[in-house]
Design a protein around this motif. Sequence first.
Motif, PDB file in Angstrom:
ATOM      1  N   THR A   1       0.864  -1.177   0.000  1.00  0.00           N
ATOM      2  CA  THR A   1       0.000   0.000   0.000  1.00  0.00           C
ATOM      3  C   THR A   1       0.898   1.224   0.000  1.00  0.00           C
ATOM      4  OG1 THR A   1      -1.708  -1.161   1.249  1.00  0.00           O
ATOM      5  CG2 THR A   1      -1.825   1.241   1.221  1.00  0.00           C
ATOM      6  N   VAL A   2       0.769   2.041  -1.039  1.00  0.00           N
ATOM      7  CA  VAL A   2       1.571   3.251  -1.177  1.00  0.00           C
ATOM      8  C   VAL A   2       0.721   4.440  -0.741  1.00  0.00           C
ATOM      9  CG1 VAL A   2       2.887   4.717  -2.760  1.00  0.00           C
ATOM     10  CG2 VAL A   2       2.831   2.236  -3.123  1.00  0.00           C
ATOM     11  N   HIS A   3       1.164   5.148   0.277  1.00  0.00           N
ATOM     12  CA  HIS A   3       0.488   6.348   0.761  1.00  0.00           C
ATOM     13  C   HIS A   3       1.198   7.539   0.132  1.00  0.00           C
ATOM     14  CE1 HIS A   3      -1.624   4.187   4.023  1.00  0.00           C
ATOM     15  NE2 HIS A   3      -0.554   3.418   3.981  1.00  0.00           N
ATOM     16  N   SER A   4       0.478   8.273  -0.706  1.00  0.00           N
ATOM     17  CA  SER A   4       1.095   9.395  -1.415  1.00  0.00           C
ATOM     18  C   SER A   4       0.047  10.411  -1.831  1.00  0.00           C
ATOM     19  CB  SER A   4       1.836   8.891  -2.655  1.00  0.00           C
ATOM     20  OG  SER A   4       2.444   9.951  -3.339  1.00  0.00           O
ATOM     21  N   ILE A   5       0.474  11.650  -1.952  1.00  0.00           N
ATOM     22  CA  ILE A   5      -0.366  12.681  -2.549  1.00  0.00           C
ATOM     23  C   ILE A   5      -0.293  12.472  -4.061  1.00  0.00           C
ATOM     24  CG2 ILE A   5      -0.626  15.160  -2.955  1.00  0.00           C
ATOM     25  CD1 ILE A   5       0.573  15.610  -0.147  1.00  0.00           C
ATOM     26  N   PRO A   6      -1.438  12.293  -4.740  1.00  0.00           N
ATOM     27  CA  PRO A   6      -1.396  12.092  -6.188  1.00  0.00           C
ATOM     28  C   PRO A   6      -0.626  13.227  -6.877  1.00  0.00           C
ATOM     29  CG  PRO A   6      -3.576  11.605  -5.358  1.00  0.00           C
ATOM     30  CD  PRO A   6      -2.793  12.210  -4.206  1.00  0.00           C
ATOM     31  N   GLY A   7       0.278  12.838  -7.739  1.00  0.00           N
ATOM     32  CA  GLY A   7       1.084  13.812  -8.470  1.00  0.00           C
ATOM     33  C   GLY A   7       2.414  14.119  -7.809  1.00  0.00           C
ATOM     34  N   SER A   8       2.632  13.640  -6.597  1.00  0.00           N
ATOM     35  CA  SER A   8       3.902  13.871  -5.918  1.00  0.00           C
ATOM     36  C   SER A   8       5.026  13.193  -6.695  1.00  0.00           C
ATOM     37  CB  SER A   8       3.858  13.296  -4.499  1.00  0.00           C
ATOM     38  OG  SER A   8       5.166  13.158  -3.972  1.00  0.00           O
TER      39      SER A   8
ATOM     40  N   LYS B   1      -3.015   4.542  -1.908  1.00  0.00           N
ATOM     41  CA  LYS B   1      -3.945   5.110  -0.943  1.00  0.00           C
ATOM     42  C   LYS B   1      -3.661   6.614  -0.931  1.00  0.00           C
ATOM     43  CE  LYS B   1      -5.896   4.674   3.605  1.00  0.00           C
ATOM     44  NZ  LYS B   1      -5.808   4.014   4.902  1.00  0.00           N
ATOM     45  N   PRO B   2      -4.504   7.392  -1.629  1.00  0.00           N
ATOM     46  CA  PRO B   2      -4.234   8.822  -1.744  1.00  0.00           C
ATOM     47  C   PRO B   2      -4.262   9.535  -0.392  1.00  0.00           C
ATOM     48  CG  PRO B   2      -5.990   8.144  -3.244  1.00  0.00           C
ATOM     49  CD  PRO B   2      -5.709   6.999  -2.333  1.00  0.00           C
ATOM     50  N   VAL B   3      -3.352  10.456  -0.238  1.00  0.00           N
ATOM     51  CA  VAL B   3      -3.279  11.296   0.951  1.00  0.00           C
ATOM     52  C   VAL B   3      -3.643  12.714   0.498  1.00  0.00           C
ATOM     53  CG1 VAL B   3      -1.754  12.219   2.742  1.00  0.00           C
ATOM     54  CG2 VAL B   3      -1.446   9.870   1.928  1.00  0.00           C
ATOM     55  N   THR B   4      -4.593  13.324   1.168  1.00  0.00           N
ATOM     56  CA  THR B   4      -4.957  14.694   0.802  1.00  0.00           C
ATOM     57  C   THR B   4      -3.903  15.656   1.332  1.00  0.00           C
ATOM     58  OG1 THR B   4      -6.342  14.901   2.769  1.00  0.00           O
ATOM     59  CG2 THR B   4      -7.432  14.220   0.746  1.00  0.00           C
ATOM     60  N   PRO B   5      -3.632  16.714   0.582  1.00  0.00           N
ATOM     61  CA  PRO B   5      -2.646  17.690   1.055  1.00  0.00           C
ATOM     62  C   PRO B   5      -3.013  18.198   2.450  1.00  0.00           C
ATOM     63  CG  PRO B   5      -3.185  18.104  -1.232  1.00  0.00           C
ATOM     64  CD  PRO B   5      -4.147  17.053  -0.747  1.00  0.00           C
TER      65      PRO B   5
ATOM     66  N   HIS C   1      -0.914  14.725   5.619  1.00  0.00           N
ATOM     67  CA  HIS C   1       0.363  14.095   5.950  1.00  0.00           C
ATOM     68  C   HIS C   1       1.015  14.707   7.197  1.00  0.00           C
ATOM     69  CE1 HIS C   1       1.395  17.516   3.466  1.00  0.00           C
ATOM     70  NE2 HIS C   1       2.660  17.401   3.830  1.00  0.00           N
ATOM     71  N   LYS C   2       0.411  15.737   7.743  1.00  0.00           N
ATOM     72  CA  LYS C   2       0.902  16.336   8.987  1.00  0.00           C
ATOM     73  C   LYS C   2       0.016  15.970  10.184  1.00  0.00           C
ATOM     74  CE  LYS C   2       4.293  18.501   7.000  1.00  0.00           C
ATOM     75  NZ  LYS C   2       5.689  18.171   7.262  1.00  0.00           N
ATOM     76  N   GLN C   3      -0.977  15.122   9.948  1.00  0.00           N
ATOM     77  CA  GLN C   3      -1.892  14.688  11.003  1.00  0.00           C
ATOM     78  C   GLN C   3      -1.350  13.429  11.688  1.00  0.00           C
ATOM     79  OE1 GLN C   3      -4.509  16.651  11.742  1.00  0.00           O
ATOM     80  NE2 GLN C   3      -3.787  17.976  10.085  1.00  0.00           N
ATOM     81  N   ALA C   4      -1.839  13.178  12.895  1.00  0.00           N
ATOM     82  CA  ALA C   4      -1.332  12.075  13.718  1.00  0.00           C
ATOM     83  C   ALA C   4      -1.417  10.711  13.034  1.00  0.00           C
ATOM     84  CB  ALA C   4      -2.085  12.030  15.044  1.00  0.00           C
ATOM     85  N   ALA C   5      -2.495  10.459  12.298  1.00  0.00           N
ATOM     86  CA  ALA C   5      -2.657   9.147  11.652  1.00  0.00           C
ATOM     87  C   ALA C   5      -1.530   8.890  10.646  1.00  0.00           C
ATOM     88  CB  ALA C   5      -4.007   9.060  10.955  1.00  0.00           C
TER      89      ALA C   5
ATOM     90  N   LEU D   1       2.886   6.602  10.348  1.00  0.00           N
ATOM     91  CA  LEU D   1       3.574   5.913   9.251  1.00  0.00           C
ATOM     92  C   LEU D   1       4.916   6.564   8.927  1.00  0.00           C
ATOM     93  CD1 LEU D   1       0.625   5.440   6.736  1.00  0.00           C
ATOM     94  CD2 LEU D   1       1.716   3.676   8.117  1.00  0.00           C
ATOM     95  N   HIS D   2       4.942   7.881   8.934  1.00  0.00           N
ATOM     96  CA  HIS D   2       6.139   8.643   8.565  1.00  0.00           C
ATOM     97  C   HIS D   2       6.334   9.742   9.598  1.00  0.00           C
ATOM     98  CE1 HIS D   2       9.181  10.774   6.439  1.00  0.00           C
ATOM     99  NE2 HIS D   2       8.939  10.225   5.257  1.00  0.00           N
ATOM    100  N   PRO D   3       7.255   9.557  10.540  1.00  0.00           N
ATOM    101  CA  PRO D   3       7.395  10.499  11.647  1.00  0.00           C
ATOM    102  C   PRO D   3       7.782  11.912  11.235  1.00  0.00           C
ATOM    103  CG  PRO D   3       9.196   8.913  11.653  1.00  0.00           C
ATOM    104  CD  PRO D   3       8.208   8.452  10.628  1.00  0.00           C
ATOM    105  N   PHE D   4       8.296  12.096  10.009  1.00  0.00           N
ATOM    106  CA  PHE D   4       8.667  13.430   9.539  1.00  0.00           C
ATOM    107  C   PHE D   4       7.547  14.090   8.743  1.00  0.00           C
ATOM    108  CE2 PHE D   4      12.810  11.021   9.442  1.00  0.00           C
ATOM    109  CZ  PHE D   4      13.214  11.439  10.693  1.00  0.00           C
ATOM    110  N   GLY D   5       6.455  13.348   8.507  1.00  0.00           N
ATOM    111  CA  GLY D   5       5.309  13.902   7.799  1.00  0.00           C
ATOM    112  C   GLY D   5       5.570  14.190   6.338  1.00  0.00           C
TER     113      GLY D   5
END
Length: 71
Positions: A3-10, A30-34, A37-41, A45-49
Amino acid sequence: MITVHSIPGSPFGRIVLATCVEKNAAYRLKPVTPGAHKQAAYLALHPFGRIPAIEDGDFTLYETQAITRYI
């Protein structure tokens, strides 16, 4: 399946997706909305957001270069 968590177009997310295609690795995006990626959930996954992060079963990994090496 990865499962790839990414903002589409990144560009960093696209590198991971291209690597999955090149290596014929099963994946789903799994798209991440802009801003999410700075939210706790996502920070779990990525401590640097930053983008991207992956999950492969119970295993998680972040940073593009580490992910591409893993794939």
